[in-house]
Write a protein that holds these residues in place. Structure first.
Motif, mmCIF file in Angstrom:
data_model
loop_
_atom_site.group_PDB
_atom_site.id
_atom_site.type_symbol
_atom_site.label_atom_id
_atom_site.label_comp_id
_atom_site.label_asym_id
_atom_site.label_seq_id
_atom_site.Cartn_x
_atom_site.Cartn_y
_atom_site.Cartn_z
ATOM 1 N N HIS A 135 11.460 38.400 29.920
ATOM 2 C CA HIS A 135 11.025 37.180 30.610
ATOM 3 C C HIS A 135 11.663 37.074 31.994
ATOM 4 O O HIS A 135 12.857 37.306 32.169
ATOM 5 N N ALA A 136 10.847 36.699 32.974
ATOM 6 C CA ALA A 136 11.333 36.585 34.353
ATOM 7 C C ALA A 136 12.389 35.505 34.510
ATOM 8 O O ALA A 136 13.206 35.562 35.435
ATOM 9 N N GLY A 137 12.376 34.523 33.625
ATOM 10 C CA GLY A 137 13.349 33.442 33.739
ATOM 11 C C GLY A 137 14.779 33.893 33.531
ATOM 12 O O GLY A 137 15.717 33.255 34.043
ATOM 13 N N VAL A 138 14.979 34.986 32.803
ATOM 14 C CA VAL A 138 16.343 35.445 32.510
ATOM 15 C C VAL A 138 17.054 35.946 33.770
ATOM 16 O O VAL A 138 18.139 35.450 34.107
ATOM 17 N N PRO A 139 16.511 36.930 34.517
ATOM 18 C CA PRO A 139 17.199 37.351 35.749
ATOM 19 C C PRO A 139 17.248 36.249 36.797
ATOM 20 O O PRO A 139 18.200 36.175 37.589
ATOM 21 N N GLU A 140 16.232 35.378 36.821
ATOM 22 C CA GLU A 140 16.242 34.285 37.789
ATOM 23 C C GLU A 140 17.411 33.338 37.535
ATOM 24 O O GLU A 140 18.168 32.996 38.459
ATOM 25 N N LEU A 141 17.587 32.947 36.291
ATOM 26 C CA LEU A 141 18.676 32.028 35.958
ATOM 27 C C LEU A 141 20.029 32.714 36.075
ATOM 28 O O LEU A 141 21.018 32.072 36.448
ATOM 29 N N LEU A 142 20.077 33.990 35.780
ATOM 30 C CA LEU A 142 21.324 34.732 35.970
ATOM 31 C C LEU A 142 21.699 34.762 37.452
ATOM 32 O O LEU A 142 22.875 34.636 37.815
ATOM 33 N N ALA A 143 20.697 34.903 38.321
ATOM 34 C CA ALA A 143 20.949 34.881 39.766
ATOM 35 C C ALA A 143 21.569 33.548 40.175
ATOM 36 O O ALA A 143 22.495 33.503 40.999
ATOM 37 N N TYR A 144 21.064 32.458 39.608
ATOM 38 C CA TYR A 144 21.591 31.138 39.935
ATOM 39 C C TYR A 144 23.039 30.985 39.459
ATOM 40 O O TYR A 144 23.884 30.409 40.157
ATOM 41 N N ILE A 145 23.337 31.506 38.277
ATOM 42 C CA ILE A 145 24.712 31.420 37.763
ATOM 43 C C ILE A 145 25.652 32.255 38.629
ATOM 44 O O ILE A 145 26.782 31.845 38.921
ATOM 45 N N VAL A 146 25.185 33.429 39.050
ATOM 46 C CA VAL A 146 26.021 34.286 39.897
ATOM 47 C C VAL A 146 26.364 33.581 41.208
ATOM 48 O O VAL A 146 27.524 33.565 41.638
ATOM 49 N N LEU A 147 25.360 32.978 41.849
ATOM 50 C CA LEU A 147 25.625 32.288 43.113
ATOM 51 C C LEU A 147 26.547 31.092 42.896
ATOM 52 O O LEU A 147 27.463 30.851 43.700
ATOM 53 N N ALA A 148 26.324 30.336 41.816
ATOM 54 C CA ALA A 148 27.197 29.192 41.526
ATOM 55 C C ALA A 148 28.634 29.643 41.315
ATOM 56 O O ALA A 148 29.589 28.982 41.743
ATOM 57 N N THR A 149 28.795 30.787 40.683
ATOM 58 C CA THR A 149 30.128 31.350 40.462
ATOM 59 C C THR A 149 30.824 31.667 41.782
ATOM 60 O O THR A 149 32.005 31.373 41.965
ATOM 61 N N VAL A 150 30.076 32.273 42.699
ATOM 62 C CA VAL A 150 30.642 32.638 43.998
ATOM 63 C C VAL A 150 31.125 31.403 44.752
ATOM 64 O O VAL A 150 32.193 31.408 45.374
ATOM 65 N N LEU A 151 30.343 30.318 44.688
ATOM 66 C CA LEU A 151 30.637 29.126 45.477
ATOM 67 C C LEU A 151 31.470 28.089 44.728
ATOM 68 O O LEU A 151 31.718 27.005 45.255
ATOM 69 N N ASP A 175 37.054 26.895 56.689
ATOM 70 C CA ASP A 175 38.158 27.371 55.853
ATOM 71 C C ASP A 175 37.696 28.241 54.690
ATOM 72 O O ASP A 175 38.527 28.867 54.018
ATOM 73 N N ILE A 176 36.395 28.255 54.421
ATOM 74 C CA ILE A 176 35.883 29.006 53.276
ATOM 75 C C ILE A 176 35.895 30.496 53.591
ATOM 76 O O ILE A 176 35.358 30.944 54.605
ATOM 77 N N ARG A 177 36.519 31.269 52.723
ATOM 78 C CA ARG A 177 36.577 32.719 52.884
ATOM 79 C C ARG A 177 36.137 33.355 51.564
ATOM 80 O O ARG A 177 36.752 33.120 50.522
ATOM 81 N N LEU A 178 35.096 34.162 51.609
ATOM 82 C CA LEU A 178 34.642 34.856 50.414
ATOM 83 C C LEU A 178 35.249 36.251 50.365
ATOM 84 O O LEU A 178 35.353 36.933 51.388
ATOM 85 N N THR A 179 35.660 36.677 49.186
ATOM 86 C CA THR A 179 36.211 38.022 49.012
ATOM 87 C C THR A 179 35.078 39.053 49.041
ATOM 88 O O THR A 179 33.888 38.709 48.999
ATOM 89 N N ARG A 180 35.449 40.313 49.098
ATOM 90 C CA ARG A 180 34.439 41.375 49.074
ATOM 91 C C ARG A 180 33.638 41.323 47.775
ATOM 92 O O ARG A 180 32.429 41.559 47.778
ATOM 93 N N LEU A 181 34.322 41.059 46.669
ATOM 94 C CA LEU A 181 33.625 40.952 45.393
ATOM 95 C C LEU A 181 32.623 39.808 45.412
ATOM 96 O O LEU A 181 31.479 39.958 44.953
ATOM 97 N N GLU A 182 33.024 38.666 45.957
ATOM 98 C CA GLU A 182 32.123 37.521 46.009
ATOM 99 C C GLU A 182 30.921 37.790 46.912
ATOM 100 O O GLU A 182 29.792 37.412 46.587
ATOM 101 N N LEU A 183 31.147 38.471 48.036
ATOM 102 C CA LEU A 183 30.029 38.837 48.910
ATOM 103 C C LEU A 183 29.093 39.816 48.210
ATOM 104 O O LEU A 183 27.860 39.735 48.356
ATOM 105 N N SER A 184 29.665 40.725 47.423
ATOM 106 C CA SER A 184 28.839 41.654 46.659
ATOM 107 C C SER A 184 28.007 40.910 45.617
ATOM 108 O O SER A 184 26.840 41.241 45.381
#
Length: 213
Positions: A135-151, A175-184
């Motif tokens: 189902h397309a909803g699975v990678p889509e929602l995973l993408a949203y969780i990944v971005l929420a995690t980064v921020l 002041d916000i600095r993202l690590t290399r892992l977060e940018l990845s």
């Protein structure tokens, strides 16, 4: 396990710890919503449409449909998460709230067959692995969780508690600095969203073919 472990993990310095925790919380809510809606709600109970998908001809214009879906999901989904990430209640970022809410909505949609395009009677029983794998909803929602995690640790204003009406400035945008892992992980989120758009386009085309026979 103490409940204090979850807030600590959701605000951990390691993005991977935050990601695993956010995914676990969201998955639990998703499974509960799917199971309860399948058992207790009628088919189509929460069905609605934005009036967009039925007008998209994925059979004749696949590339355009995939692009439209990707741009819409990136602008709306990622946009909501980005704005929500500016605020937190206590240490917990509001960026998590959107994907968790959408996971619950997705679970209910699966349990009640409440998608905009659907096959009548095709309700999906809880934890059908074939659906979760395709189902397309699975990678889509995973993408949203990944971005929420980064921020999650990038909030600018904090509400000390839910009942507190005052917002406290905790940092500035510069002041916000993202690590290399977060940018990845941001790149991973966009890749997942693009993949979801391609899968959804194929699924829309298949459903439209069935409906026009």
């Amino acid at each position: 396990m103490s409940w204090s472990v979850i807030p600590a993990a959701l605000t951990h310095r390691s993005a991977l710890v935050r990601l695993l925790t956010a995914a676990a919380v969201g998955s639990g809510a998703f499974v509960i919503a799917w199971s309860l809606s399948y058992a207790w709600l009628p088919e189509g109970a929460t069905r609605f449409t934005l009036g967009l998908v039925p007008e998209l001809d994925a059979r004749a214009h696949a590339a355009g449909v995939a692009t439209t879906l990707f741009v819409w999901n990136a602008a709306f989904g990622f946009g909501v998460i980005a704005v929500a990430s500016l605020f937190s209640i206590g240490p917990i970022s509001l960026a998590y709230l959107a994907p968790w809410t959408w996971l619950v909505r997705f679970g209910i949609a699966l349990g009640t067959n409440s998608f905009a395009l659907f096959v009548p009677g095709a309700r999906i029983p809880p934890l059908d692995l074939r659906v979760l794998a395709s189902h397309a909803g699975v990678p889509e929602l995973l993408a949203y969780i990944v971005l929420a995690t980064v921020l999650a640790n990038a909030s600018l204003w904090r509400q000390r508690r839910l009942t507190d009406r005052n917002l406290v400035r905790v940092r500035h945008l510069r002041d916000i600095r993202l690590t290399r892992l977060e940018l990845s992980l941001v790149a991973v989120a966009f890749a997942l969203l693009a993949g979801a758009a391609l899968i959804e386009t194929a699924q829309i085309a298949a459903l439209q073919s069935v409906q026009h026979r």
